[in-house]
Design an enzyme around this catalytic site. Structure first.
Site, PDB file in Angstrom:
ATOM      1  N   GLY A   1       0.696  -5.055   0.843  1.00 33.53           N
ATOM      2  CA  GLY A   1      -0.537  -5.075   0.052  1.00 33.53           C
ATOM      3  C   GLY A   1      -0.339  -5.687  -1.328  1.00 33.53           C
TER       4      GLY A   1
ATOM      5  N   GLU B   1      -0.668  -9.262  -0.759  1.00 34.11           N
ATOM      6  CA  GLU B   1      -2.082  -9.522  -0.445  1.00 34.11           C
ATOM      7  C   GLU B   1      -2.939  -9.492  -1.716  1.00 34.11           C
ATOM      8  OE1 GLU B   1      -1.845  -6.417   2.593  1.00 34.11           O
ATOM      9  OE2 GLU B   1      -2.588  -7.880   4.030  1.00 34.11           O
TER      10      GLU B   1
ATOM     11  N   ALA C   1       0.859  -1.178   0.000  1.00 35.47           N
ATOM     12  CA  ALA C   1       0.000   0.000   0.000  1.00 35.47           C
ATOM     13  C   ALA C   1       0.900   1.234   0.000  1.00 35.47           C
ATOM     14  CB  ALA C   1      -0.887  -0.019   1.234  1.00 35.47           C
TER      15      ALA C   1
ATOM     16  N   GLU D   1       4.914  -5.164   6.845  1.00 34.72           N
ATOM     17  CA  GLU D   1       4.170  -4.137   7.579  1.00 34.72           C
ATOM     18  C   GLU D   1       4.699  -3.917   8.996  1.00 34.72           C
ATOM     19  OE1 GLU D   1       2.773  -6.519   5.695  1.00 34.72           O
ATOM     20  OE2 GLU D   1       1.124  -5.679   4.517  1.00 34.72           O
TER      21      GLU D   1
HETATM   22  N1  CAA Z   1       4.604   3.233  -0.657  1.00 33.21           N
HETATM   23  C1  CAA Z   1       5.018   4.399  -1.160  1.00 33.21           C
HETATM   24  N2  CAA Z   1       6.180   4.554  -1.829  1.00 33.21           N
HETATM   25  C2  CAA Z   1       6.949   3.458  -1.987  1.00 33.21           C
HETATM   26  C3  CAA Z   1       6.579   2.201  -1.476  1.00 33.21           C
HETATM   27  C4  CAA Z   1       5.341   2.110  -0.790  1.00 33.21           C
HETATM   28  N3  CAA Z   1       4.884   0.948  -0.285  1.00 33.21           N
HETATM   29  N4  CAA Z   1       7.541   1.312  -1.770  1.00 33.21           N
HETATM   30  C5  CAA Z   1       8.475   1.981  -2.455  1.00 33.21           C
HETATM   31  N5  CAA Z   1       8.134   3.278  -2.592  1.00 33.21           N
HETATM   32  C6  CAA Z   1       8.882   4.350  -3.263  1.00 33.21           C
HETATM   33  C7  CAA Z   1      10.087   4.785  -2.435  1.00 33.21           C
HETATM   34  O1  CAA Z   1       9.692   5.712  -1.445  1.00 33.21           O
HETATM   35  C8  CAA Z   1      10.960   5.387  -3.497  1.00 33.21           C
HETATM   36  O2  CAA Z   1      10.491   6.673  -3.789  1.00 33.21           O
HETATM   37  P1  CAA Z   1      11.554   7.887  -4.058  1.00 33.21           P
HETATM   38  O3  CAA Z   1      12.308   7.447  -5.268  1.00 33.21           O
HETATM   39  O4  CAA Z   1      10.654   9.050  -4.317  1.00 33.21           O
HETATM   40  O5  CAA Z   1      12.388   7.987  -2.851  1.00 33.21           O
HETATM   41  C9  CAA Z   1      10.699   4.513  -4.716  1.00 33.21           C
HETATM   42  O6  CAA Z   1       9.429   3.854  -4.463  1.00 33.21           O
HETATM   43  C10 CAA Z   1      11.736   3.440  -4.932  1.00 33.21           C
HETATM   44  O7  CAA Z   1      11.869   2.712  -3.707  1.00 33.21           O
HETATM   45  P2  CAA Z   1      13.276   2.475  -2.980  1.00 33.21           P
HETATM   46  O8  CAA Z   1      14.217   3.611  -3.265  1.00 33.21           O
HETATM   47  O9  CAA Z   1      12.994   2.160  -1.562  1.00 33.21           O
HETATM   48  O10 CAA Z   1      13.749   1.178  -3.777  1.00 33.21           O
HETATM   49  P3  CAA Z   1      14.755   0.040  -3.254  1.00 33.21           P
HETATM   50  O11 CAA Z   1      15.038  -0.804  -4.456  1.00 33.21           O
HETATM   51  O12 CAA Z   1      15.898   0.630  -2.505  1.00 33.21           O
HETATM   52  O13 CAA Z   1      13.895  -0.824  -2.183  1.00 33.21           O
HETATM   53  C11 CAA Z   1      11.923  -1.967  -1.399  1.00 33.21           C
HETATM   54  C12 CAA Z   1      12.785  -1.553  -2.618  1.00 33.21           C
HETATM   55  C13 CAA Z   1      12.709  -2.931  -0.509  1.00 33.21           C
HETATM   56  C14 CAA Z   1      10.690  -2.658  -1.954  1.00 33.21           C
HETATM   57  C15 CAA Z   1      11.543  -0.724  -0.582  1.00 33.21           C
HETATM   58  O14 CAA Z   1      11.032   0.264  -1.471  1.00 33.21           O
HETATM   59  C16 CAA Z   1      10.506  -0.966   0.490  1.00 33.21           C
HETATM   60  O15 CAA Z   1      10.815  -1.507   1.532  1.00 33.21           O
HETATM   61  N6  CAA Z   1       9.235  -0.528   0.251  1.00 33.21           N
HETATM   62  C17 CAA Z   1       8.175  -0.585   1.224  1.00 33.21           C
HETATM   63  C18 CAA Z   1       7.635  -1.997   1.388  1.00 33.21           C
HETATM   64  C19 CAA Z   1       6.560  -2.020   2.461  1.00 33.21           C
HETATM   65  O16 CAA Z   1       6.793  -1.705   3.601  1.00 33.21           O
HETATM   66  N7  CAA Z   1       5.329  -2.421   2.082  1.00 33.21           N
HETATM   67  C20 CAA Z   1       4.225  -2.512   2.972  1.00 33.21           C
HETATM   68  C21 CAA Z   1       3.386  -1.278   2.879  1.00 33.21           C
HETATM   69  S1  CAA Z   1       2.072  -1.241   4.065  1.00 33.21           S
HETATM   70  C22 CAA Z   1       0.835  -2.210   3.447  1.00 33.21           C
HETATM   71  O17 CAA Z   1       0.943  -2.741   2.369  1.00 33.21           O
HETATM   72  C23 CAA Z   1      -0.391  -2.328   4.286  1.00 33.21           C
HETATM   73  C24 CAA Z   1      -1.349  -3.417   3.863  1.00 33.21           C
HETATM   74  O18 CAA Z   1      -1.306  -4.502   4.382  1.00 33.21           O
HETATM   75  C25 CAA Z   1      -2.360  -3.175   2.852  1.00 33.21           C
END
Ligand code: CAA
Length: 261
Positions: free
Chosen positions: A112, A115, A69, A135
């Site tokens: 998400g 999911e 998400a 998460e």
């Molecule tokens: N939401 C918003 N933006 C996101 C995102 C997310 N879930 N995942 C990645 N992005 C964005 C980053 O902020 C980044 O933006 P900028 O370039 O503007 O800084 C861009 O996408 C590229 O991401 P990274 O620079 O982090 O890329 P990476 O290759 O270094 O890492 C990754 C990749 C490990 C997937 C890392 O992006 C990450 O950990 N993302 C978040 C994953 C996460 O926590 N997901 C769970 C979300 S909560 C949820 O989903 C609730 C639910 O149950 C419904």
């Protein structure tokens, strides 16, 4: 044919009967914003209504199916907002489709994203895919089925481990644990998924939809109820032309020409 221009997804009809939906927010690794999910549901419902389409595929990019998400969209949300809007309940529309929907997963499939993939009927993965429920690292828990569907898919101990540590698993591990139906080389994944979808779309529509409904029911209801549902579906298919055609074609040693009637 689709009538809507989408901002966050790309939509195509392939091989005449496969509806392909590509999540497309490359700058945020396809983070599932409200707008993206609304586009996805709209497109899937259009394919559902389109008689030419027999199966759908949802995919992302090589780098990410979806990284979860949208965290920037969620960060300032309050309890009263998330609760009164019943946040993410609308995502479940994906599970209400009658036609099959396949998740074709390359790259990150997290939170998400994982999911969403699990809401689809099965997951095909590229060999570099990574799955996880991170998460917990954000001070939250999965909110769209992660604690429930992942547990049913891979068992309690492993699902608990992933939900509590936030660690990722690779495609091979996901395959061995039953989360993924098949693995393909990453570059071939979407073509292979479309081939599988085309094969399914060529079967009798009613038998496909009933098989889907019956298998999905097994996740929700008792064995006796499930067996009863299966038997009723099975019996009712004898009212279709496709059953007559399927069996006749077998005995005549030819390919059946299903008409979805
Ligand atoms: N939401 C918003 N933006 C996101 C995102 C997310 N879930 N995942 C990645 N992005 C964005 C980053 O902020 C980044 O933006 P900028 O370039 O503007 O800084 C861009 O996408 C590229 O991401 P990274 O620079 O982090 O890329 P990476 O290759 O270094 O890492 C990754 C990749 C490990 C997937 C890392 O992006 C990450 O950990 N993302 C978040 C994953 C996460 O926590 N997901 C769970 C979300 S909560 C949820 O989903 C609730 C639910 O149950 C419904």
């Amino acid at each position: 044919t689709t009538t809507k221009a989408y901002e966050n997804i790309q939509v195509e009809v392939l091989q005449d009967n496969v509806g392909l939906i590509r999540l497309h927010r490359p700058k945020a690794l396809n983070a599932l914003s409200d707008a993206l999910f609304a586009d996805l549901i709209h497109a899937a419902k259009e394919f559902e209504q389109n008689d030419a389409i027999g199966c759908m595929v949802v995919t992302g990019s090589t780098k990410a199916f979806a990284a979860g998400a949208d965290i920037s969209e969620m960060k300032d949300r309050t309890f009263d907002h998330t609760y009164s809007k019943n946040m993410f309940s609308e995502w479940a529309d994906i599970t209400k489709l009658g036609k099959p929907i396949i998740a074709a997963v390359n790259g990150f499939c997290l939170g998400g994203g994982c999911e969403l993939a699990m809401m689809c009927d099965f997951i095909l993965a590229g060999d570099k895919a990574k799955f996880g429920q991170p998460e917990i690292n954000l001070g939250i828990i999965p909110g769209a089925g992660g604690t429930q569907r992942l547990t049913r898919a891979i068992g309690k101990s492993k699902a608990m481990y992933l939900c509590l540590t936030g660690e990722m698993i690779d495609a091979e591990t996901a395959y061995q644990n039953g989360l993924v139906a098949k693995i393909f080389p990453a570059d071939d994944l979407v073509d292979e998924a479309v081939k599988v979808a085309h094969t399914i779309a060529g079967k009798g529509r009613m038998s496909v939809m009933m098989a889907k409904e019956a298998v999905n029911a097994s996740q929700e209801i008792s064995l006796q109820e499930g067996l009863r549902l299966e038997r009723r579906f099975f019996q009712s298919l004898f009212a279709t032309h496709d059953q007559k055609e399927g069996m006749k074609a077998f005995l005549e040693k030819r390919t059946p020409a299903f008409t979805n009637k």
